[in-house]
Design a protein around this motif. Structure first.
Motif, mmCIF file in Angstrom:
data_model
loop_
_atom_site.group_PDB
_atom_site.id
_atom_site.type_symbol
_atom_site.label_atom_id
_atom_site.label_comp_id
_atom_site.label_asym_id
_atom_site.label_seq_id
_atom_site.Cartn_x
_atom_site.Cartn_y
_atom_site.Cartn_z
ATOM 1 N N GLY A 58 22.474 28.156 -14.865
ATOM 2 C CA GLY A 58 22.488 29.648 -15.740
ATOM 3 C C GLY A 58 21.049 29.567 -16.528
ATOM 4 O O GLY A 58 20.590 30.279 -17.419
ATOM 5 N N VAL A 59 20.695 27.993 -17.238
ATOM 6 C CA VAL A 59 19.697 27.815 -18.455
ATOM 7 C C VAL A 59 18.174 28.093 -16.867
ATOM 8 O O VAL A 59 18.048 27.501 -16.558
ATOM 9 N N ALA A 60 17.617 29.291 -18.548
ATOM 10 C CA ALA A 60 15.769 28.929 -17.896
ATOM 11 C C ALA A 60 14.926 28.687 -18.951
ATOM 12 O O ALA A 60 15.428 28.001 -19.914
ATOM 13 N N SER A 61 13.925 28.387 -18.339
ATOM 14 C CA SER A 61 12.747 28.254 -18.841
ATOM 15 C C SER A 61 10.958 28.475 -18.557
ATOM 16 O O SER A 61 11.972 29.430 -17.812
ATOM 17 N N PRO A 62 10.327 28.834 -19.655
ATOM 18 C CA PRO A 62 8.932 29.505 -18.754
ATOM 19 C C PRO A 62 8.485 28.294 -17.722
ATOM 20 O O PRO A 62 8.368 30.255 -17.158
ATOM 21 N N THR A 63 8.775 27.872 -17.249
ATOM 22 C CA THR A 63 8.442 27.442 -15.718
ATOM 23 C C THR A 63 9.620 27.569 -14.773
ATOM 24 O O THR A 63 9.434 27.240 -13.365
ATOM 25 N N GLN A 64 10.768 27.986 -15.004
ATOM 26 C CA GLN A 64 11.708 27.360 -13.857
ATOM 27 C C GLN A 64 12.992 28.627 -13.948
ATOM 28 O O GLN A 64 13.748 29.065 -15.242
ATOM 29 N N HIS A 75 16.061 28.678 -12.206
ATOM 30 C CA HIS A 75 17.680 27.991 -13.042
ATOM 31 C C HIS A 75 16.812 26.003 -12.856
ATOM 32 O O HIS A 75 16.272 26.357 -13.235
ATOM 33 N N PHE A 76 18.147 26.031 -13.383
ATOM 34 C CA PHE A 76 18.670 24.579 -13.979
ATOM 35 C C PHE A 76 17.175 23.825 -14.664
ATOM 36 O O PHE A 76 15.761 23.584 -14.742
ATOM 37 N N GLY A 77 16.494 25.227 -16.065
ATOM 38 C CA GLY A 77 15.305 24.471 -16.768
ATOM 39 C C GLY A 77 15.759 24.184 -17.775
ATOM 40 O O GLY A 77 15.173 23.920 -19.051
ATOM 41 N N GLY A 78 17.181 23.463 -17.934
ATOM 42 C CA GLY A 78 17.779 22.805 -19.051
ATOM 43 C C GLY A 78 19.533 22.445 -19.114
ATOM 44 O O GLY A 78 19.825 22.338 -18.167
#
Length: 555
Positions: A470-476, A478-481
Motif C-alpha cells: 500500500g505504500v506509493a512513491s513518486p515512481t511506483q 505499490h511497494f514504494g517504500g
C-alpha cells in the motif's frame, strides 16, 4: 544492508575514461585470478561436501572472518545507496549508521550460541537449527523460503551497484544502444562471478574480501580528506547541503533535511531498530558467521566489526559532498558517488574507487548465492526431495543452485526497472525479520510452540507484505517504500518492526493456548550444553562424535 529507495534509475551515457577503465580492469582481473586460486586455499582432503564448499571448511580465524563479514555486510550497494539517500533526503539516510552500531551488541548475545549448537550438530543453515530445535520441517521450510525470497533481490542490487560504476565509466553503451551492447559488461562480470563461485565456494569471497575492504578503506580515507579540501571545507559543504535540501519541490514539500525534524523521528528510529534486528537474520550473514572456526572468533568479531560503522559514517558524508559539488546524476541518484569520484579524483584514482565499488559487489553477491544454495540444498532438496542424499550429491546440487540464483538475479536486473529491485530488497528486509522469533527465540528457550511460531511468522509476512504493497512513491504505485502508519499510534514507522511485534504477540498467545491444549511440540535434538560449547581455536570437528562430524545429527 537495508537502504531507503532514492530515485528512478535512468540511463547514464558517459564518455569512456581510458585510464580509469584500465585501472578498474586491472583490479577486476586480479580478483578474478584470486577467486579461482582460492579453490586451493586451505583445501581439505575431502572437499566434495557442503561444509567445505558452502562454509569454507568452517576453518576461518578472526581476521579472515572479519574481512568476510565486512565484505558480506557492507556491499557495493551500501557504497552507492547510503550516500545517495543522503544526497536526496538528507539526515534520513543516516539511519544506516546507528543501526550498524546497534546490531553488534545484539549479535554478541546470540551468535556464539548459534555457532556452538551448529558446530555440535553440523548445521549449515538457520533452517537446520530451527528443524533440529523444534522438530518441525514446516517451520524450517518457512524460514528457508523466507531466506531465499529475501536474498534474491539483495543479489540483484549488487549487480545494480556494478551497473552504476559501468555507466559512469562509459560502458553502458548509451540510451540508444541495443540491449546486448548495453549489458555486455554486466554479463561479463556476472559470468566471472558465477565461474569462480562455482569453482571455489566460500573461499573465493573470503580471499577477495581482503582486497575489497582494503580498497574501500583507502578510497574513503582519501575521499574524506581530499574532496573537502577541493570543496572549501566541511563548513561550506554543510551550508550548501542544508540550503539545497531545504528547497521546495513541485509538491511544496522540502526535498530533505540536514537534521531530522520531529515528524521524521519515529520513522528514523523504527527503521534503524528494525534493520538492526533483521541484519543477521539474512542467510549470507549466518553463512559468514558459521564459517569461523571457533566461538571465540565470533566474540572477537562482534567487538571489532564496529570499525566498519565508522567507515560507514564517513561514507555517508559523501552524499553532502555530492550536493556541494553539484554532481550531475542525470536523474539517477545512484550515480551520485561514482560520478563524484569521476569529477573530483584524478583518472587513475577514480579507477581505484570504481574498482572498490565493483569488487564490493562481487564479494557479497558470491556469499549471498552460496547462502541461498545452502538453504535450498539442505532444507528443500534434502528435507523434502532426497532425504538420503550423500555429501557429494549435496555438494553438486549446491553448486548448481548457486548458478541458478545468480541467473535469476541477473534476469531481475535486466528485465525490471531498478527502482523495483530496490523496493523488493526493502520488502525482503520486512520478510527476513519475521524469522527472528524462531531463530533467536529458539537459541534461548524451548518454550515457544512450533505451530505458534509458524502462525506468528505467517501473520507477520502477510501484514508486512500488504502494508508495503500500500505504500506509493513518486515512481511506483505499490511497494514504494518500507515506512507506513503504525496502527494505533498515528505515527509513520518501519513496517517490518510493526509486523515483527504482531508476529511475537501471535506467537506468545498461541503458545499459551497450544500448551494448555497439550498439542504435540516436536522433538528437540539439542541439549543445553550444545549452546555453550567452546573449543577455542581447535579443529571444527575435533570434539564431534564420528557420525556428527560427517552429517547433522538426527537426519
Amino acid at each position: 544492508m537495508t537502504t531507503p529507495p532514492t530515485t528512478t534509475l535512468a540511463a547514464a551515457p558517459q564518455g569512456v575514461d581510458g585510464v580509469a577503465l584500465a585501472v578498474f580492469v586491472f583490479f577486476f582481473l586480479a580478483v578474478t585470478v584470486m577467486g579461482f586460486l582460492a579453490a586451493r586455499w586451505r583445501k581439505a582432503e575431502q572437499s566434495a561436501n557442503l561444509d567445505e564448499w558452502g562454509l569454507g571448511g568452517r576453518s576461518f580465524g578472526t581476521w579472515v572472518t572479519w574481512f568476510l563479514l565486512g565484505g558480506d555486510l557492507y556491499t557495493a550497494y551500501t557504497f552507492v545507496a547510503v550516500p545517495a539517500a543522503i544526497y536526496t533526503a538528507g539526515a534520513a539516510g543516516f539511519f544506516a549508521v546507528p543501526y550498524t552500531i546497534l546490531v553488534y551488541p545484539l549479535i554478541f548475545t546470540f551468535l556464539p550460541r548459534l555457532w556452538s549448537v551448529s558446530h555440535r550438530h553440523g548445521y549449515v543453515t538457520t533452517s537446520d537449527f530451527v528443524r533440529g530445535r523444534f522438530g518441525s520441517k514446516g517451520l524450517s521450510l518457512a524460514v528457508a523460503l523466507t531466506g531465499l525470497l529475501a536474498t534474491m533481490p539483495y543479489i540483484a542490487l549488487q549487480l545494480v551497484g556494478i551497473q552504476a560504476v559501468l555507466d559512469v565509466l562509459g560502458l553502458g553503451g548509451g540510451a540508444n544502444a541495443n540491449w546486448f551492447v548495453k549489458d555486455l559488461p554486466l554479463l561479463i562480470a556476472f559470468a566471472v562471478l558465477a565461474a569462480y563461485t562455482y569453482s571455489s565456494g566460500l573461499r573465493a569471497p573470503a580471499l577477495i574480501a581482503f582486497v575489497k575492504d582494503g580498497l574501500i578503506y583507502l578510497v574513503i580515507a582519501v575521499a574524506i580528506i581530499y574532496i573537502p579540501i577541493k570543496l572549501g571545507g566541511f563548513g561550506e559543504i554543510f551550508h550548501a547541503a542544508g540550503k539545497t535540501l531545504a528547497q521546495h519541490g513541485p509538491t511544496g514539500k522540502p526535498r530533505g533535511e540536514l537534521a531530522s525534524g520531529p515528524n521524521a523521528q519515529w520513522a528514523y528510529a523504527t527503521l534503524a531498530l528494525g534493520s538492526a534486528l533483521a541484519l543477521f537474520m539474512y542467510p549470507h550473514s549466518i553463512t559468514a558467521t558459521l564459517s569461523s572456526r571457533s566461538r571465540n572468533v565470533i566474540r572477537r568479531n562482534t567487538t571489532i566489526l564496529p570499525l566498519y560503522s565508522l567507515m560507514l559514517g564517513l561514507l555517508a558524508l559523501l552524499g553532502f559532498m555530492a550536493i556541494k559539488a553539484g554532481t550531475d546524476t542525470r536523474g539517477n541518484a545512484q550515480l551520485a558517488i561514482p560520478q563524484l569520484f569521476a569529477d573530483m579524483f584524478p583518472s587513475w584514482f577514480a579507477g581505484v574507487a570504481f574498482a572498490a565499488i565493483g569488487i564490493g559487489a562481487l564479494v557479497p553477491a558470491a556469499i549471498m548465492s552460496i547462502a541461498a544454495a545452502n538453504l535450498f540444498t539442505r532444507n528443500v532438496y534434502k528435507d523434502f526431495l532426497k532425504p538420503h542424499a550423500t555429501p557429494e550429491q549435496e555438494h553438486k546440487v549446491a553448486k548448481l543452485v548457486s548458478l541458478l540464483v545468480k541467473v535469476g538475479a541477473l534476469a531481475f536486473v535486466l528485465t525490471m526497472d531498478k527502482t523495483v529491485a530496490i523496493n523488493f530488497q526493502l520488502l525482503g528486509g520486512i520478510w527476513i525479520l519475521q524469522t527472528m522469533p524462531a531463530l533467536v527465540g529458539g537459541l534461548f528457550t524451548r518454550w515457544f510452540h512450533r505451530w505458534a511460531l509458524l502462525a506468528g511468522w505467517a501473520v507477520g509476512m502477510v501484514y508486512g507484505t500488504l502494508a508495503a504493497y500500500g505504500v506509493a512513491s513518486p515512481t511506483q504505485k505499490h511497494f514504494g517504500g518500507s515506512n507506513a502508519q503504525i496502527p494505533g499510534l498515528g505515527e509513520i514507522g518501519y513496517i517490518g518492526l510493526t509486523a515483527f511485534v504482531l508476529n511475537v504477540v501471535v506467537t506468545v498467545v498461541l503458545t499459551v493456548v497450544l500448551k494448555a491444549l497439550k498439542a504435540p511440540e516436536g522433538t528437540d535434538e539439542t541439549v543445553p550444553s550444545d549452546y555453550t560449547a567452546d573449543v577455542g581455536d581447535a579443529n571444527v570437528t575435533a570434539d564431534l562424535p564420528p557420525a556428527t562430524a560427517e552429517a547433522p545429527a538426527g537426519r
